[in-house]
Design an enzyme around this catalytic site. Structure first.
Site, PDB file in Angstrom:
ATOM      1  N   GLN A   1       0.888  -1.173   0.000  1.00 56.58           N
ATOM      2  CA  GLN A   1       0.000   0.000   0.000  1.00 56.58           C
ATOM      3  C   GLN A   1       0.922   1.217   0.000  1.00 56.58           C
ATOM      4  O   GLN A   1       1.564   1.505   1.001  1.00 56.58           O
ATOM      5  CB  GLN A   1      -0.892  -0.035   1.246  1.00 56.58           C
TER       6      GLN A   1
ATOM      7  N   TYR B   1      -8.558  -2.227   4.638  1.00 57.63           N
ATOM      8  CA  TYR B   1      -9.110  -1.031   3.994  1.00 57.63           C
ATOM      9  C   TYR B   1     -10.268  -1.373   3.059  1.00 57.63           C
ATOM     10  O   TYR B   1     -10.611  -2.522   2.868  1.00 57.63           O
ATOM     11  CB  TYR B   1      -8.009  -0.323   3.194  1.00 57.63           C
ATOM     12  N   GLY B   2     -10.828  -0.330   2.442  1.00 55.31           N
ATOM     13  CA  GLY B   2     -11.886  -0.518   1.458  1.00 55.31           C
ATOM     14  C   GLY B   2     -11.309  -0.828   0.090  1.00 55.31           C
ATOM     15  O   GLY B   2     -11.450  -1.919  -0.435  1.00 55.31           O
TER      16      GLY B   2
ATOM     17  N   GLU C   1      -6.747   2.492  -5.637  1.00 55.10           N
ATOM     18  CA  GLU C   1      -6.867   2.621  -7.098  1.00 55.10           C
ATOM     19  C   GLU C   1      -5.579   2.334  -7.853  1.00 55.10           C
ATOM     20  O   GLU C   1      -5.224   3.073  -8.776  1.00 55.10           O
ATOM     21  CB  GLU C   1      -7.355   4.031  -7.430  1.00 55.10           C
TER      22      GLU C   1
ATOM     23  N   HIS D   1     -15.820   4.156  -7.593  1.00 49.64           N
ATOM     24  CA  HIS D   1     -14.875   5.122  -7.010  1.00 49.64           C
ATOM     25  C   HIS D   1     -13.449   4.838  -7.493  1.00 49.64           C
ATOM     26  O   HIS D   1     -12.771   5.724  -8.012  1.00 49.64           O
ATOM     27  CB  HIS D   1     -14.960   5.066  -5.481  1.00 49.64           C
ATOM     28  N   GLU D   2     -13.018   3.602  -7.336  1.00 51.63           N
ATOM     29  CA  GLU D   2     -11.632   3.282  -7.707  1.00 51.63           C
ATOM     30  C   GLU D   2     -11.432   3.431  -9.213  1.00 51.63           C
ATOM     31  O   GLU D   2     -10.390   3.894  -9.664  1.00 51.63           O
ATOM     32  CB  GLU D   2     -11.250   1.870  -7.238  1.00 51.63           C
TER      33      GLU D   2
ATOM     34  N   HIS E   1     -10.816   6.958 -10.287  1.00 51.83           N
ATOM     35  CA  HIS E   1      -9.436   7.399 -10.073  1.00 51.83           C
ATOM     36  C   HIS E   1      -8.563   7.189 -11.316  1.00 51.83           C
ATOM     37  O   HIS E   1      -7.481   7.768 -11.409  1.00 51.83           O
ATOM     38  CB  HIS E   1      -8.803   6.649  -8.902  1.00 51.83           C
TER      39      HIS E   1
ATOM     40  N   GLU F   1      -9.290  13.078  -4.478  1.00 51.42           N
ATOM     41  CA  GLU F   1     -10.442  12.432  -3.837  1.00 51.42           C
ATOM     42  C   GLU F   1     -11.767  13.168  -4.044  1.00 51.42           C
ATOM     43  O   GLU F   1     -12.811  12.535  -4.173  1.00 51.42           O
ATOM     44  CB  GLU F   1     -10.174  12.228  -2.343  1.00 51.42           C
TER      45      GLU F   1
ATOM     46  N   ASP G   1      -0.152  10.981   5.901  1.00 47.55           N
ATOM     47  CA  ASP G   1      -1.033   9.859   6.213  1.00 47.55           C
ATOM     48  C   ASP G   1      -1.818  10.071   7.498  1.00 47.55           C
ATOM     49  O   ASP G   1      -2.720   9.312   7.803  1.00 47.55           O
ATOM     50  CB  ASP G   1      -0.226   8.556   6.297  1.00 47.55           C
TER      51      ASP G   1
ATOM     52  N   TYR H   1     -12.880  14.366   0.449  1.00 46.55           N
ATOM     53  CA  TYR H   1     -13.779  13.566  -0.393  1.00 46.55           C
ATOM     54  C   TYR H   1     -15.101  14.307  -0.642  1.00 46.55           C
ATOM     55  O   TYR H   1     -15.468  14.588  -1.776  1.00 46.55           O
ATOM     56  CB  TYR H   1     -14.086  12.224   0.292  1.00 46.55           C
TER      57      TYR H   1
ATOM     58  N   ARG I   1     -11.944  -5.740   8.139  1.00 47.28           N
ATOM     59  CA  ARG I   1     -11.954  -4.365   7.637  1.00 47.28           C
ATOM     60  C   ARG I   1     -12.128  -3.409   8.811  1.00 47.28           C
ATOM     61  O   ARG I   1     -13.130  -3.450   9.537  1.00 47.28           O
ATOM     62  CB  ARG I   1     -13.087  -4.191   6.622  1.00 47.28           C
TER      63      ARG I   1
HETATM   64 ZN   LIG Z   1     -10.313   7.505  -3.477  1.00 47.07          ZN
END
Ligand SMILES: [Zn+2]
Length: 641
Positions: free
Chosen positions: A169, A303-304, A307, A331-332, A335, A354, A412, A420, A591
């Protein structure tokens, strides 16, 4: 990204378990002032990178890496191509917790290098003395077992329970912990890789696969998989996963990678991805990345979604069985335009990634499911926006600005949920004033004109003034206020959903003693169910909850969002018949967005701690350390409990 660690901060702060370590690091000196020495392309100053791109910058990274699942290290070589100013004598890279063994000029001649002191979250500069001529550097290195970007899963944390798994990540400043390069979103690089994995495992990356698809045996008996990303990307988008991974095609250029037991189900869940792609291309121009595949990660993925280009990384908890949570994929996918194609130049302008993406996600879902459905998502988005503003201290807080000033802060830990939904609300406001036709034409041109380039807020404002807005419209929108000032301006167009208002009316009747059997729910979507559950009173008698569960089988729901909303109600009201479902949910996935609030809710009661500890003792080995790190604190966990 969805469930950005920082979007979770609100959740975690609300439940009182977050320790945000904002370490004020001194800004590396002297870089912004470096004189332009030649015609090197200009890169915006990035306070989160040690690179001096005006002098020497990385253009290509070629990796040859072997993961060791025993020691939790990646080791091998990164061969960098650079461009350099004529008088450049050194190149500065970003690293974090890497062990650098040797640097050569690619032809065997050793180059001297120095690893500078480590600073919190920035890591260490790696300064390499350049040879008189030549633009190649070969760096032999290995990662630390604790590398921030690399997540090693034990077999028990996977769906198959047989083989280990690893994934990376990179966003925001973590790529430097597995690749020594200039880790700034404004310094785009192409990349290639050879990844040597144990027999029986497969590697996938955010890049094209170089045939043969099944890999080739190398001299050590490992399987070597080769990859090539020929489009220059921001280094936070370098991504790798290795495990027991199967592939299931969806369309001609789309498909799913997942553990074998999950791949079929996932391909059917994401069957609409080609329609999403067609909708996005219709609106915002061609998809420029070739294939679009989705990697469904093991259940412990905290995480969810992320992208990564050509290969979105996604949580298995979106597999509801009825395609009701696939807006995460929208969403992804969005991106692929906002973020991956036109990229925030530095993390100060994270909202350009975002906010635009959240707006486009809504537009894709509108094309797919219609206006009424998209309006339900937008109502939820505005609620999330208000929550995000509250979480950072209310509308006066400088953290509610879209353009942030993150120098000295860990991106971060500082990029929050405001980016968003306030970002999306800004574009909705622009749309309400200039109309959809003009905004869409502007966005299409924006993605064309600035494809593969960095973008800043200031540049966007200039562009809007130049290409989109007519006299007086900038003032009517209040562009400066929206982007550079705190709070949410009052001219955001109201969002309304008749469907959700109808749900409210039914909840009101039910609250006043109306029969459960009188609820008209046959056509409800996930959004309506979630709205219903969230609108229920704080306290509901057990008998009424039992009625609801009998009628609608919430405890058996395969929809993770609905089940999560229901389990929160069950804990709040100590509704014990739902507790077996709670235990099953906490044991079956990791998650963070779901598990952290449920453990915290149990801990908050005067009866739930024992239950929480009993479940956690069994679940903990299956969770990722990102999750256990948080929940250990919530439950004040000690080994041997
Ligand atoms: Zn995003």
């Amino acid at each position: 990204m969805t469930d950005h660690p920082l979007r979770l901060i609100g959740v975690l702060r609300a439940i009182g378990i977050l320790t945000v370590l904002v370490t004020i690091a001194s800004c590396p000196n002297g870089r912004a002032a470096a004189p332009a020495q030649n015609a090197m392309p200009e890169v915006p100053h990035d306070a989160h990178s040690y690179a001096v791109p005006q002098s020497a910058r990385v253009t290509h990274v070629s990796l040859d890496l072997t993961p060791d699942f025993e020691t939790h290290k990646l080791s091998g070589t990164a061969t960098l191509s650079i461009t350099r100013a004529p008088n450049a004598r050194q190149v500065v890279l970003d690293t974090r917790d890497l062990t650098i063994r040797r640097v050569t000029d690619g032809r065997g001649a050793t180059l001297t290098f120095e690893v500078g002191p480590a600073k919190a979250f920035l890591g260490s500069p790696l300064t390499i003395t350049l040879p008189e001529a030549g633009n190649t550097l070969a760096i032999e290195y290995e990662t630390a077992p604790s590398a921030a970007a690399v997540q090693w899963l034990a077999p028990v944390q996977t769906a198959g329970k047989k083989l280990p798994f690893l994934f990376t990540q990179g966003e925001a400043v973590l790529t430097r912990s597995w690749v020594p390069t200039q880790d700034s979103p404004g310094i785009r690089q192409t990349y290639g890789a050879t990844i040597r994995v144990p027999s029986g495992m497969r590697a996938v990356m955010s890049a094209d696969h170089v045939p043969p698809d099944a890999g080739e045996k190398d001299a050590q008996g490992r399987t070597a998989f080769r990859f090539s990303m020929t489009k220059a990307i921001a280094p936070y988008l370098f991504a790798l996963a290795v495990g027991d991974i199967a592939f299931e095609p969806i369309g001609k250029n789309t498909g799913v990678y997942a553990e074998p037991s999950v791949a079929g189900k996932a391909a059917s869940e994401f069957a609409e991805v080609d329609q999403m792609m067609a909708a996005a291309e219709r609106l915002f121009g061609p998809y420029r990345w070739g294939r679009y595949d989705i990697l469904v990660l093991p259940p412990s993925f905290p995480y969810g979604g992320m992208e990564n280009p050509t290969l979105t990384f996604a949580t298995p908890t979106v597999l509801a069985g009825d395609r009701s949570l696939v807006n995460l994929v929208a969403h992804e996918l969005a991106h692929s335009w906002s973020g991956n194609l036109v990229t925030n130049a530095t993390w100060d302008d994270f909202w350009l990634n975002e906010g635009f993406t959240t707006y486009i996600e809504g537009r894709i879902m509108e094309e797919l499911r219609g206006r009424a459905y998209a309006d339900m998502l937008r109502v939820g988005g505005r609620q999330d926006m208000q929550a995000a503003v509250r979480e950072v201290g209310g509308p006066e807080s400088p953290d509610t600005r879209l353009h942030l000033e993150l120098t000295g802060k860990d991106p971060d830990a500082a990029m929050g949920g405001v980016a968003y939904e306030k970002g999306a609300a800004f574009l909705q406001t622009v749309e309400s004033i200039v109309g959809r036709t003009r905004l869409d034409a502007f966005l299409r041109d924006y993605f064309d004109r600035f494809a593969f380039q960095p973008m800043t807020s200031t540049r966007l404002v200039a562009l809007m003034n130049d290409k989109l807005l007519q006299p007086g419209e900038a003032d009517r929108i209040g562009i400066q206020k929206w982007i550079f000032e705190p709070g949410v301006p009052p001219n955001a167009p109201p969002v309304q959903s008749e469907a959700l208002e109808a749900v409210d009316a039914q909840v009101a009747t039910w609250k006043n003693g109306g029969a459960t059997s009188a609820l008209q729910t046959t056509k409800w979507s996930t959004q309506e169910w979630l709205h219903f559950l969230r609108a229920l009173p704080e306290t509901v008698p057990s008998a009424r909850l039992a009625e609801l569960d009998r009628a609608f089988a919430f405890s058996q729901s395969g929809n993770s969002e609905i089940l999560f909303a229901w389990l929160k109600i069950a804990i709040r009201n100590r509704f014990q018949p739902a507790f077996p479902a709670l235990e099953k949910f906490l044991l079956s996935q990791g998650r963070l967005k779901f598990i952290a609030p449920l453990y915290a809710d149990l801990e908050k009661t005067d009866w739930g701690r024992k239950i929480a500890i009993e479940i956690y003792r069994r679940a903990r080995p299956t969770y990722h350390f990102v999750s256990t790190n948080t929940i250990d604190q919530t439950l004040k966990w000690r080994e041997g409990q």
